[in-house]
Design a protein around this motif. Structure first.
Motif, PDB file in Angstrom:
ATOM      1  N   UNK A 354      27.818 -18.713 -53.259  1.00 10.87           N
ATOM      2  CA  UNK A 354      26.854 -19.612 -53.889  1.00 10.87           C
ATOM      3  C   UNK A 354      27.189 -21.054 -53.523  1.00 10.87           C
ATOM      4  N   UNK A 355      26.157 -21.881 -53.462  1.00 13.21           N
ATOM      5  CA  UNK A 355      26.327 -23.332 -53.341  1.00 13.21           C
ATOM      6  C   UNK A 355      25.709 -23.937 -54.589  1.00 13.21           C
ATOM      7  N   UNK A 356      26.549 -24.404 -55.483  1.00 10.79           N
ATOM      8  CA  UNK A 356      26.086 -24.810 -56.813  1.00 10.79           C
ATOM      9  C   UNK A 356      25.769 -26.300 -56.875  1.00 10.79           C
ATOM     10  N   UNK A 357      25.087 -26.644 -57.966  1.00 10.15           N
ATOM     11  CA  UNK A 357      24.768 -28.040 -58.252  1.00 10.15           C
ATOM     12  C   UNK A 357      26.050 -28.869 -58.338  1.00 10.15           C
ATOM     13  N   UNK A 358      27.089 -28.292 -58.951  1.00 11.11           N
ATOM     14  CA  UNK A 358      28.371 -28.986 -59.082  1.00 11.11           C
ATOM     15  C   UNK A 358      28.973 -29.280 -57.711  1.00 11.11           C
ATOM     16  N   UNK A 359      28.907 -28.303 -56.791  1.00 10.65           N
ATOM     17  CA  UNK A 359      29.463 -28.494 -55.450  1.00 10.65           C
ATOM     18  C   UNK A 359      28.691 -29.572 -54.684  1.00 10.65           C
ATOM     19  N   UNK A 364      28.477 -34.781 -52.095  1.00  8.27           N
ATOM     20  CA  UNK A 364      27.792 -36.071 -51.943  1.00  8.27           C
ATOM     21  C   UNK A 364      28.801 -37.209 -52.108  1.00  8.27           C
ATOM     22  N   UNK A 365      29.662 -37.096 -53.115  1.00  7.71           N
ATOM     23  CA  UNK A 365      30.693 -38.112 -53.340  1.00  7.71           C
ATOM     24  C   UNK A 365      31.611 -38.207 -52.118  1.00  7.71           C
ATOM     25  N   UNK A 366      32.021 -37.056 -51.572  1.00  6.75           N
ATOM     26  CA  UNK A 366      32.908 -37.057 -50.414  1.00  6.75           C
ATOM     27  C   UNK A 366      32.221 -37.651 -49.180  1.00  6.75           C
ATOM     28  N   UNK A 367      30.944 -37.315 -48.997  1.00 11.41           N
ATOM     29  CA  UNK A 367      30.213 -37.839 -47.847  1.00 11.41           C
ATOM     30  C   UNK A 367      30.118 -39.358 -47.912  1.00 11.41           C
ATOM     31  N   UNK A 368      29.774 -39.891 -49.079  1.00 10.71           N
ATOM     32  CA  UNK A 368      29.660 -41.343 -49.232  1.00 10.71           C
ATOM     33  C   UNK A 368      31.004 -42.028 -48.987  1.00 10.71           C
ATOM     34  N   UNK A 369      32.082 -41.377 -49.443  1.00 14.74           N
ATOM     35  CA  UNK A 369      33.422 -41.926 -49.225  1.00 14.74           C
ATOM     36  C   UNK A 369      33.739 -41.976 -47.731  1.00 14.74           C
ATOM     37  N   UNK A 370      33.432 -40.887 -47.025  1.00 15.01           N
ATOM     38  CA  UNK A 370      33.677 -40.821 -45.588  1.00 15.01           C
ATOM     39  C   UNK A 370      32.822 -41.841 -44.843  1.00 15.01           C
ATOM     40  N   UNK A 371      31.571 -41.916 -45.197  1.00 10.81           N
ATOM     41  CA  UNK A 371      30.654 -42.852 -44.533  1.00 10.81           C
ATOM     42  C   UNK A 371      31.090 -44.307 -44.743  1.00 10.81           C
ATOM     43  N   UNK A 372      31.471 -44.641 -45.981  1.00 16.21           N
ATOM     44  CA  UNK A 372      31.920 -46.009 -46.270  1.00 16.21           C
ATOM     45  C   UNK A 372      33.177 -46.348 -45.480  1.00 16.21           C
ATOM     46  N   UNK A 373      34.089 -45.378 -45.371  1.00 18.49           N
ATOM     47  CA  UNK A 373      35.328 -45.617 -44.623  1.00 18.49           C
ATOM     48  C   UNK A 373      35.030 -45.862 -43.140  1.00 18.49           C
ATOM     49  N   UNK A 374      34.120 -45.081 -42.580  1.00 18.58           N
ATOM     50  CA  UNK A 374      33.792 -45.225 -41.166  1.00 18.58           C
ATOM     51  C   UNK A 374      33.113 -46.557 -40.870  1.00 18.58           C
ATOM     52  N   UNK A 375      32.292 -47.028 -41.805  1.00 17.57           N
ATOM     53  CA  UNK A 375      31.496 -48.232 -41.561  1.00 17.57           C
ATOM     54  C   UNK A 375      32.061 -49.485 -42.220  1.00 17.57           C
ATOM     55  N   UNK A 393      20.714 -36.194 -48.375  1.00 17.37           N
ATOM     56  CA  UNK A 393      21.862 -35.485 -47.816  1.00 17.37           C
ATOM     57  C   UNK A 393      21.647 -33.977 -47.704  1.00 17.37           C
ATOM     58  N   UNK A 394      20.894 -33.410 -48.626  1.00 17.94           N
ATOM     59  CA  UNK A 394      20.779 -31.962 -48.682  1.00 17.94           C
ATOM     60  C   UNK A 394      19.321 -31.544 -48.513  1.00 17.94           C
ATOM     61  N   UNK A 395      18.992 -30.824 -47.431  1.00 21.81           N
ATOM     62  CA  UNK A 395      17.598 -30.417 -47.192  1.00 21.81           C
ATOM     63  C   UNK A 395      17.186 -29.242 -48.085  1.00 21.81           C
ATOM     64  N   UNK A 396      16.520 -29.560 -49.184  1.00 21.85           N
ATOM     65  CA  UNK A 396      16.036 -28.550 -50.125  1.00 21.85           C
ATOM     66  C   UNK A 396      14.574 -28.260 -49.814  1.00 21.85           C
ATOM     67  N   UNK A 397      14.251 -26.984 -49.662  1.00 22.44           N
ATOM     68  CA  UNK A 397      12.886 -26.597 -49.328  1.00 22.44           C
ATOM     69  C   UNK A 397      11.978 -26.539 -50.552  1.00 22.44           C
ATOM     70  N   UNK A 398      10.683 -26.287 -50.350  1.00 22.45           N
ATOM     71  CA  UNK A 398       9.730 -26.199 -51.468  1.00 22.45           C
ATOM     72  C   UNK A 398      10.080 -25.090 -52.464  1.00 22.45           C
ATOM     73  N   UNK A 399      10.880 -24.121 -52.022  1.00 25.87           N
ATOM     74  CA  UNK A 399      11.278 -23.017 -52.896  1.00 25.87           C
ATOM     75  C   UNK A 399      12.581 -23.294 -53.629  1.00 25.87           C
ATOM     76  N   UNK A 400      13.129 -24.512 -53.501  1.00 32.78           N
ATOM     77  CA  UNK A 400      14.369 -24.857 -54.198  1.00 32.78           C
ATOM     78  C   UNK A 400      15.621 -24.373 -53.506  1.00 32.78           C
ATOM     79  N   UNK A 401      15.505 -23.862 -52.274  1.00 35.38           N
ATOM     80  CA  UNK A 401      16.666 -23.344 -51.543  1.00 35.38           C
ATOM     81  C   UNK A 401      17.176 -24.370 -50.535  1.00 35.38           C
ATOM     82  N   UNK A 402      18.477 -24.315 -50.317  1.00 36.25           N
ATOM     83  CA  UNK A 402      19.138 -25.199 -49.353  1.00 36.25           C
ATOM     84  C   UNK A 402      19.115 -24.542 -47.972  1.00 36.25           C
ATOM     85  N   UNK A 403      18.635 -25.283 -46.963  1.00 37.29           N
ATOM     86  CA  UNK A 403      18.605 -24.777 -45.590  1.00 37.29           C
ATOM     87  C   UNK A 403      19.871 -25.226 -44.868  1.00 37.29           C
TER      88      UNK A 403
END
Length: 540
Positions: A354-359, A364-375, A393-403
């Protein structure tokens, strides 16, 4: 303003028209009708502010017309002009909103006074209506915000309800409620199709979604949908009505959202809890349910606290474990390496049950941290395009699923863009640092502090100091001293210049300090160096 004259006698209508200078009263249109039926049609289409009417007319008489106007055009001002001095007519005129009752033949002064009174009354009423409209608009704007804030406190604090119990019971009719259910409409991350429409106006999106939710919920005694003060919690529904029908209502809300927005959403529900004492417990149950919602699971949109899945044996996947390889690939600017690093990350996620809302929130927090460090050292560190914001950051489809396929493609492109930014930044940094070096070469004889140099190029002292040393392997101050001493050597070759004069020419007003620096860098005094170089003959 518009005026309508209603009378079955043409000469009476002509008299009224000719007796008044209409432009003096800001009246632009004067219309006529020969009976009450024709008048009704004109009133519907033209909405005149002032109406003159006779009492005795064929088809529809004046009394009937006055009564109809009171129901269909109550803001208009009515003046009766009649040939009958009948008390009954006068009394009924006033009862049906008439301002004045004039007798035929018409007296011009009385007509003008009645018209002036009607115009003044209409203008005052119009001003009052405008103030009421503005007040209602402000109330309608602020009231939902007020309830959002109040109900956020009610659900989030253990004793929140007791503080505002009386006000809530009066406004929402919850005095007889004994149980409730808390539901979160998970609106973060948003489906892509919704972001395309509302990415720049999320407040409008929430306004629309809340209206749909409350329309389906029905009367306030059945519950209320509100936006939680904490953006992480999005839209909450406090349901107090028929619990057996709550699942149907949530399904109906989702279908309505799908019709309007083109996407369905996940709903995280608490169990049924006692009202009001266990509202906060319901809120905690709802959050636990939300954290367990999977965006890789089947097309199930309503998630219950009683059905939270058991913990899996999945290894915890964190972006930090992959950030080193991603960063290295980005700094090299190699497309194949960047794609490979992202592929490794996505393949690890594919192994999860599963890929949960919590994950997603943590990634998202980790991505922003990495992006800020790089730039961090580029001019893109502080700003970003709307498309690169964390909402995308996360491509969610019309059915609520992550691609996962789209996710891999988009993150690869995002990191390629960062690599390009870093490449451009390095080129600009190289150029600007060399420009600073050239500036020192041309202005070494002046008092050049680090602050003055940084200010010339609109950069910070810290940035100039750090980047100068990275590029030239010595501090700016060390380079400045070296340039001054090298130029001093050239001047010392000319015996006509005194050493004190040379010191000033290369930026050292203090001759002793000049000698000290010269000795430090050359191992001899200026006089010794001049003698060694064959430049004897100059004064001290």
């Amino acid at each position: 303003m518009k005026v309508l004259i209603v009378d079955d006698e043409t000469d009476v209508r002509d008299s009224i028209r000719l007796l008044v200078q209409w432009e003096d009263f800001q009246i632009t249109d004067v219309m006529e009708a020969c009976d009450g039926a024709a008048a009704m049609e004109l009133i519907r289409s033209e909405q005149p502010e002032i109406i003159f009417t006779d009492m005795k007319m064929p088809n529809v008489d004046g009394l009937t017309l006055l009564q109809w106007i009171g129901e269909h055009a109550p803001e208009s001002k009515r003046i009766v002009i009649s040939g009958y001095a009948d008390y009954t007519y006068i009394r009924k005129t006033m009862r049906h909103g008439g301002l004045d009752y004039l007798l035929k033949p018409i007296n011009r002064n009385e007509l003008l006074e009645a018209l002036r009174n009607a115009v003044d009354t209409w203008l005052k009423d119009a001003e009052a209506r405008l103030l009421n409209i503005r007040r209602d608009v402000e109330i309608n704007k602020t009231l939902p915000m007020y309830w959002d804030k109040m109900l956020s406190g009610v659900v989030s604090q253990p004793d929140g309800y007791s503080i505002v119990a009386d006000e809530l019971q009066e406004s929402f009719e919850w005095s007889a409620v004994r149980e409730c259910q808390l539901v979160m409409l998970i609106s973060d991350p948003l489906p892509r199709i919704v972001l395309e429409k509302f990415g720049r106006n999320i407040d409008l999106l929430y306004f629309l979604m809340l209206n749909i939710c409350n329309e389906v919920i029905g009367p306030s005694r059945n519950g209320y949908a509100f936006k939680h003060a904490d953006p992480n919690n999005g839209i909450l529904l406090l349901l107090t009505g028929d619990f057996g029908g709550n699942s149907r209502k949530l399904t109906a809300i989702n279908e309505a959202l799908y019709r309007v927005l083109g996407a369905r959403f996940h709903f995280a529900c608490s169990g049924r809890v006692s009202f009001p004492q266990d509202i906060h417990t319901g809120f905690q149950q709802m959050l636990q349910t939300a954290l367990s919602v999977s965006f890789l699971g089947p097309n199930t949109w309503i998630h219950s606290y009683d059905d939270i899945p058991a913990a899996t044996s999945d290894k915890r996947i964190v972006l930090a474990d992959y950030s080193s390889s991603i960063s290295a690939a980005i700094h090299k600017g190699e497309q194949r390496q960047i794609k490979g690093a992202v592929t490794n990350w996505v393949q690890a996620i594919e192994q999860l049950h599963a890929v949960t809302w919590e994950q997603l929130k943590y990634w998202r927090y980790e991505f922003e941290l990495l992006r800020s460090h790089l730039l961090q050292d580029t001019d893109r560190a502080a700003g970003e395009s709307a498309r690169n914001s964390s909402q995308w950051l996360f491509p969610i489809g019309p059915d609520g699923r992550l691609s996962l396929e789209e996710w891999q493609r988009e993150w690869t492109n995002a990191f390629l863009e960062i690599a390009e930014v870093l490449k451009d930044s390095r080129i600009r940094e190289y150029n600007v640092i060399h420009s600073i070096k050239q500036y020192i070469d041309l202005n070494y004889m002046h008092d050049l502090s680090l602050q003055e140099i940084a200010g010339q190029f609109f950069l910070s002292r810290e940035y100039v100091s750090r980047r100068f040393k990275q590029v030239f392997h010595e501090n700016q101050s060390e380079y400045l001293e070296r340039v001054r001493i090298e130029n001093a050597k050239i001047l010392l070759m000319n015996k006509q210049y005194k050493i004190a004069s040379i010191a000033e020419r290369v930026g050292y007003p203090d001759g002793r300090y000049f000698s000290k620096i010269f000795n430090k860098l050359t191992g001899m005094t200026p006089r010794e160096w001049r003698k060694e170089a064959g430049g004897e003959g100059g004064g001290e």
